[in-house]
Design a protein around this motif. Sequence first.
Motif, PDB file in Angstrom:
ATOM      1  N   ALA A 267       0.851  -1.192   0.000  1.00 15.04           N
ATOM      2  CA  ALA A 267       0.000   0.000   0.000  1.00 15.04           C
ATOM      3  C   ALA A 267       0.885   1.240   0.000  1.00 15.04           C
ATOM      4  N   PRO A 268       0.369   2.382  -0.473  1.00 18.37           N
ATOM      5  CA  PRO A 268       1.204   3.589  -0.579  1.00 18.37           C
ATOM      6  C   PRO A 268       1.931   3.975   0.704  1.00 18.37           C
ATOM      7  N   LEU A 269       1.267   3.833   1.859  1.00 21.61           N
ATOM      8  CA  LEU A 269       1.900   4.258   3.098  1.00 21.61           C
ATOM      9  C   LEU A 269       2.825   3.204   3.687  1.00 21.61           C
ATOM     10  N   PHE A 270       2.796   2.000   3.131  1.00 20.76           N
ATOM     11  CA  PHE A 270       3.616   0.925   3.693  1.00 20.76           C
ATOM     12  C   PHE A 270       4.459   0.265   2.609  1.00 20.76           C
ATOM     13  N   ASN A 271       4.858   1.059   1.627  1.00 18.45           N
ATOM     14  CA  ASN A 271       5.586   0.530   0.480  1.00 18.45           C
ATOM     15  C   ASN A 271       7.066   0.383   0.789  1.00 18.45           C
ATOM     16  N   PHE A 272       7.363  -0.454   1.770  1.00 16.73           N
ATOM     17  CA  PHE A 272       8.774  -0.673   2.045  1.00 16.73           C
ATOM     18  C   PHE A 272       9.021  -2.131   2.395  1.00 16.73           C
ATOM     19  N   THR A 273      10.247  -2.537   2.185  1.00 14.15           N
ATOM     20  CA  THR A 273      10.670  -3.894   2.492  1.00 14.15           C
ATOM     21  C   THR A 273      11.945  -3.824   3.331  1.00 14.15           C
ATOM     22  N   ALA A 274      12.372  -4.989   3.790  1.00  9.73           N
ATOM     23  CA  ALA A 274      13.581  -5.060   4.614  1.00  9.73           C
ATOM     24  C   ALA A 274      14.813  -5.421   3.789  1.00  9.73           C
ATOM     25  N   VAL A 275      14.720  -5.310   2.473  1.00 12.26           N
ATOM     26  CA  VAL A 275      15.803  -5.765   1.598  1.00 12.26           C
ATOM     27  C   VAL A 275      17.096  -4.981   1.835  1.00 12.26           C
ATOM     28  N   GLY A 276      17.030  -3.650   1.757  1.00 13.05           N
ATOM     29  CA  GLY A 276      18.244  -2.842   1.880  1.00 13.05           C
ATOM     30  C   GLY A 276      18.948  -3.032   3.207  1.00 13.05           C
ATOM     31  N   GLY A 277      18.189  -2.973   4.294  1.00 18.31           N
ATOM     32  CA  GLY A 277      18.781  -3.147   5.619  1.00 18.31           C
ATOM     33  C   GLY A 277      19.361  -4.525   5.827  1.00 18.31           C
ATOM     34  N   SER A 278      18.670  -5.543   5.296  1.00 19.85           N
ATOM     35  CA  SER A 278      19.160  -6.915   5.472  1.00 19.85           C
ATOM     36  C   SER A 278      20.453  -7.150   4.702  1.00 19.85           C
ATOM     37  N   LEU A 279      20.568  -6.549   3.521  1.00 20.47           N
ATOM     38  CA  LEU A 279      21.796  -6.707   2.730  1.00 20.47           C
ATOM     39  C   LEU A 279      22.977  -6.025   3.402  1.00 20.47           C
ATOM     40  N   LEU A 280      22.756  -4.831   3.940  1.00 23.57           N
ATOM     41  CA  LEU A 280      23.830  -4.143   4.662  1.00 23.57           C
ATOM     42  C   LEU A 280      24.283  -4.961   5.865  1.00 23.57           C
ATOM     43  N   TYR A 281      23.315  -5.489   6.597  1.00 23.61           N
ATOM     44  CA  TYR A 281      23.645  -6.250   7.802  1.00 23.61           C
ATOM     45  C   TYR A 281      24.339  -7.563   7.449  1.00 23.61           C
ATOM     46  N   PHE A 282      23.854  -8.250   6.423  1.00 26.63           N
ATOM     47  CA  PHE A 282      24.469  -9.520   6.028  1.00 26.63           C
ATOM     48  C   PHE A 282      25.904  -9.294   5.585  1.00 26.63           C
ATOM     49  N   GLY A 283      26.113  -8.243   4.792  1.00 27.83           N
ATOM     50  CA  GLY A 283      27.474  -7.955   4.342  1.00 27.83           C
ATOM     51  C   GLY A 283      28.412  -7.637   5.483  1.00 27.83           C
ATOM     52  N   ALA A 284      27.887  -6.951   6.509  1.00 26.92           N
ATOM     53  CA  ALA A 284      28.723  -6.555   7.639  1.00 26.92           C
ATOM     54  C   ALA A 284      29.031  -7.701   8.577  1.00 26.92           C
ATOM     55  N   ARG A 285      28.133  -8.663   8.681  1.00 25.29           N
ATOM     56  CA  ARG A 285      28.260  -9.683   9.720  1.00 25.29           C
ATOM     57  C   ARG A 285      28.591 -11.092   9.231  1.00 25.29           C
ATOM     58  N   ARG A 286      28.492 -11.347   7.933  1.00 25.49           N
ATOM     59  CA  ARG A 286      28.769 -12.691   7.439  1.00 25.49           C
ATOM     60  C   ARG A 286      29.962 -12.681   6.486  1.00 25.49           C
ATOM     61  N   SER A 287      30.428 -13.859   6.125  1.00 31.82           N
ATOM     62  CA  SER A 287      31.618 -13.983   5.280  1.00 31.82           C
ATOM     63  C   SER A 287      31.280 -13.707   3.818  1.00 31.82           C
ATOM     64  N   TRP A 288      32.346 -13.483   3.034  1.00 29.22           N
ATOM     65  CA  TRP A 288      32.150 -13.254   1.605  1.00 29.22           C
ATOM     66  C   TRP A 288      31.440 -14.436   0.955  1.00 29.22           C
ATOM     67  N   ARG A 289      31.840 -15.635   1.297  1.00 33.62           N
ATOM     68  CA  ARG A 289      31.257 -16.828   0.673  1.00 33.62           C
ATOM     69  C   ARG A 289      29.769 -16.949   0.957  1.00 33.62           C
ATOM     70  N   GLU A 290      29.360 -16.574   2.174  1.00 29.53           N
ATOM     71  CA  GLU A 290      27.954 -16.695   2.540  1.00 29.53           C
ATOM     72  C   GLU A 290      27.064 -15.684   1.829  1.00 29.53           C
ATOM     73  N   MET A 291      27.652 -14.677   1.218  1.00 24.23           N
ATOM     74  CA  MET A 291      26.850 -13.685   0.516  1.00 24.23           C
ATOM     75  C   MET A 291      26.125 -14.276  -0.693  1.00 24.23           C
ATOM     76  N   LEU A 292      26.527 -15.479  -1.093  1.00 22.39           N
ATOM     77  CA  LEU A 292      25.804 -16.161  -2.170  1.00 22.39           C
ATOM     78  C   LEU A 292      24.381 -16.520  -1.749  1.00 22.39           C
ATOM     79  N   VAL A 293      24.162 -16.684  -0.448  1.00 27.81           N
ATOM     80  CA  VAL A 293      22.837 -17.081   0.043  1.00 27.81           C
ATOM     81  C   VAL A 293      21.794 -16.003  -0.216  1.00 27.81           C
ATOM     82  N   PRO A 294      22.016 -14.744   0.249  1.00 37.71           N
ATOM     83  CA  PRO A 294      21.025 -13.713  -0.074  1.00 37.71           C
ATOM     84  C   PRO A 294      20.912 -13.432  -1.562  1.00 37.71           C
ATOM     85  N   MET A 295      22.015 -13.558  -2.297  1.00 38.25           N
ATOM     86  CA  MET A 295      21.940 -13.375  -3.743  1.00 38.25           C
ATOM     87  C   MET A 295      20.951 -14.367  -4.353  1.00 38.25           C
ATOM     88  N   ALA A 296      21.110 -15.641  -3.991  1.00 39.78           N
ATOM     89  CA  ALA A 296      20.222 -16.677  -4.524  1.00 39.78           C
ATOM     90  C   ALA A 296      18.783 -16.459  -4.069  1.00 39.78           C
TER      91      ALA A 296
END
Length: 200
Positions: free
Chosen positions: A41-70
């Motif tokens: 809906a217009p007032l709730f048009n957001f997802t957790a994608v951006g924040g989750s990618l930043l957090y995953f990159g900061a806290r997990r290994s390079w190899r594990e980044m294939l998981v969110p990509m997939a």
Amino acid sequence: MKVDRSSPAMLEAENLNAIEVPMPAYLLLIVAVLSRFIPHAPLFNFTAVGGSLLYFGARRSWREMLVPMAAFMATDYVLTAFVYRYDFHTAGYVLTWLWYAAAMVLGRILLHDKTTVARLVSAVVLGPTSFFLVSNFAVWIGSDMYAHTLAGLGDCYVAALAFHGYETDLISTAIVAGLAFGVPALMRRNSAAQVAPISR
């Protein structure tokens, strides 16, 4: 001044450090995938994608980044082919998929070794802004909606400000990343404050 590392408070603080790294990144990834299927809906048009990618990159290994990509690539396919019922063309998603990787690299560079408010704010602003630029560049270059000139590219970006939800992306990334990085930090600080020195 010495601290008893076997005290309950100290053990609890160490447990928080151990739990923060492996678990929330994957839990947040699941939340991000599910958030893309919620009616936007217009007032709730957001997802957790951006924040989750930043957090995953900061806290997990390079190899594990294939998981969110997939996970996000599969989500793009399911949403396009089965939810929105459009023809799925891989070429139309290449820039978006590159952005997924870039967002994790951004999190790794800015937030892996040292997480400060300034670094977090920078990541939160750069993440949605780069996605806005990349995704709408893909619209401009991959369709005939706008003239393939610099003026047409400008028109595409101006029009996208009203429809793309850049402000919502920025807000949602700030909320998700703020909670993901901030809550564990507050818990660690609270646990550390409860650790009392027993000898000098």
